[in-house]
Design an enzyme around this catalytic site. Structure first.
Site, mmCIF file in Angstrom:
data_model
loop_
_atom_site.group_PDB
_atom_site.id
_atom_site.type_symbol
_atom_site.label_atom_id
_atom_site.label_comp_id
_atom_site.label_asym_id
_atom_site.label_seq_id
_atom_site.Cartn_x
_atom_site.Cartn_y
_atom_site.Cartn_z
ATOM 1 N N PRO A 2 11.850 6.755 -5.636
ATOM 2 C CG PRO A 2 10.753 8.622 -4.803
ATOM 3 C CD PRO A 2 10.640 7.134 -4.907
ATOM 4 C CD GLU A 3 17.128 4.065 -7.714
ATOM 5 O OE1 GLU A 3 18.264 4.324 -8.138
ATOM 6 O OE2 GLU A 3 16.492 3.065 -8.081
ATOM 7 C CG HIS A 91 -3.040 9.657 -3.326
ATOM 8 N ND1 HIS A 91 -3.408 8.614 -2.507
ATOM 9 C CD2 HIS A 91 -3.495 9.335 -4.571
ATOM 10 C CE1 HIS A 91 -4.059 7.704 -3.213
ATOM 11 N NE2 HIS A 91 -4.123 8.114 -4.461
ATOM 12 N NE ARG A 110 3.184 1.982 -5.489
ATOM 13 C CZ ARG A 110 3.946 1.136 -6.178
ATOM 14 N NH1 ARG A 110 4.887 0.454 -5.560
ATOM 15 N NH2 ARG A 110 3.779 0.979 -7.475
ATOM 16 N NE ARG A 152 29.625 -9.524 2.491
ATOM 17 C CZ ARG A 152 28.969 -8.414 2.842
ATOM 18 N NH1 ARG A 152 29.638 -7.376 3.335
ATOM 19 N NH2 ARG A 152 27.671 -8.336 2.702
#
Length: 271
Positions: A2-3, A91, A110, A152
């Site tokens: 999930p973002e 779960h 997980r 950078r």
């Protein structure tokens, strides 16, 4: 994983069902996630009224008068609402049972997510206080990004995925924003002109906004707080399309690895 759009979608989905509702009890079936669930969570949060729900980066804060429950969905976690009488599955690790008869259920196959409790300002929590600006705010702009990128040598994709630079630009959306900006993901951040960085900022904002409006991206197990999948996957231009034709120039999309993440781009359209 999930973002930001998925986490924002989850927050927006659960908030209307939590606000001004009291917590009846908390059921913890599995306390060992990425970190152990704060042992005091049930005793502190039970009987408290939920005052607000907010997001910072990929963290969700569920706020009461006495403290905040901090939730991170990890790689496979989700929060969704069910009737409190609905039987838990294997779960389903934590239930926040509400006096409304609903239950906010946390499931995480997980177990890389986390549920923590703090009685201090949650934005000052060690996991949150060093995060970069939110990408959809005015604080994230070309002047800021240009200053951070100066000299950078880090690849631009890895650079914008660094949560200390800007939060929430995960792998899917970094791929998409770089494609829309015509920037190769392996170009050094410090070698990209301010004009092109301005375009990248604009496209990061637009890609994330579009994903939020469509409920996020469903790849494997993500669903929003209402249990429904996101639909942004249908709008992806490069992510998950390695070997297919570029939607712009019809050349084959290339897949490589950057920072141990799959990276898909067009060698013709992205320079």
């Amino acid at each position: 994983m999930p973002e930001l759009p998925e986490v924002e979608t989850t927050k927006n989905g659960i908030a209307p069902h939590l606000l001004s509702v009291a917590v009846e009890k908390i059921v913890i079936r599995q306390s060992i996630l990425r970190w152990p669930i704060t042992p005091e969570l049930p005793s502190r949060m039970e009987s408290q009224v939920i005052r607000s729900v907010s997001r910072r980066g990929k963290y969700i804060g569920i706020h009461t008068d006495v403290g905040t429950m901090i939730v991170h969905l990890g790689m496979s976690g989700s929060l969704y609402l069910v009737d409190k009488k609905m039987e838990a599955l294997f779960h389903d690790h934590v239930d926040i049972v509400l006096t409304s008869g609903k239950c906010l259920r946390y499931t995480d196959p997980r177990r890389f997510g986390s549920i923590l409790w703090t009685e201090e300002d949650w934005l000052q929590h060690p996991l949150i206080c060093s995060l970069g600006p939110e990408p959809l705010t005015d604080e994230f702009n070309v002047s800021y990004l240009s200053a951070k990128a100066k000299s950078r040598k880090k690849p631009i994709k890895t650079f914008i995925m660094d949560s200390k630079i800007v939060v929430g630009v995960g792998n899917i959306y970094a791929n998409e924003a770089l494609f829309k900006s015509g920037i190769r993901p392996d170009r050094h951040a410090g070698r990209i002109s301010e004009k092109r960085l301005a375009l990248l900022v604009e496209n990061i904002k637009s890609v994330l906004s579009d994903a939020i409006s469509q409920g996020g991206t469903t790849l494997k197990d993500f669903v929003g707080g209402d249990g429904k999948p996101g639909y942004f996957k249908q709008a992806l231009s490069v992510y998950g399309r390695a070997g297919l034709l570029c939607t712009r120039c019809q050349k084959e999309l290339i897949e490589s690895r950057l920072g141990q993440r799959s990276t898909v781009y067009c060698s013709h359209c992205q320079r």
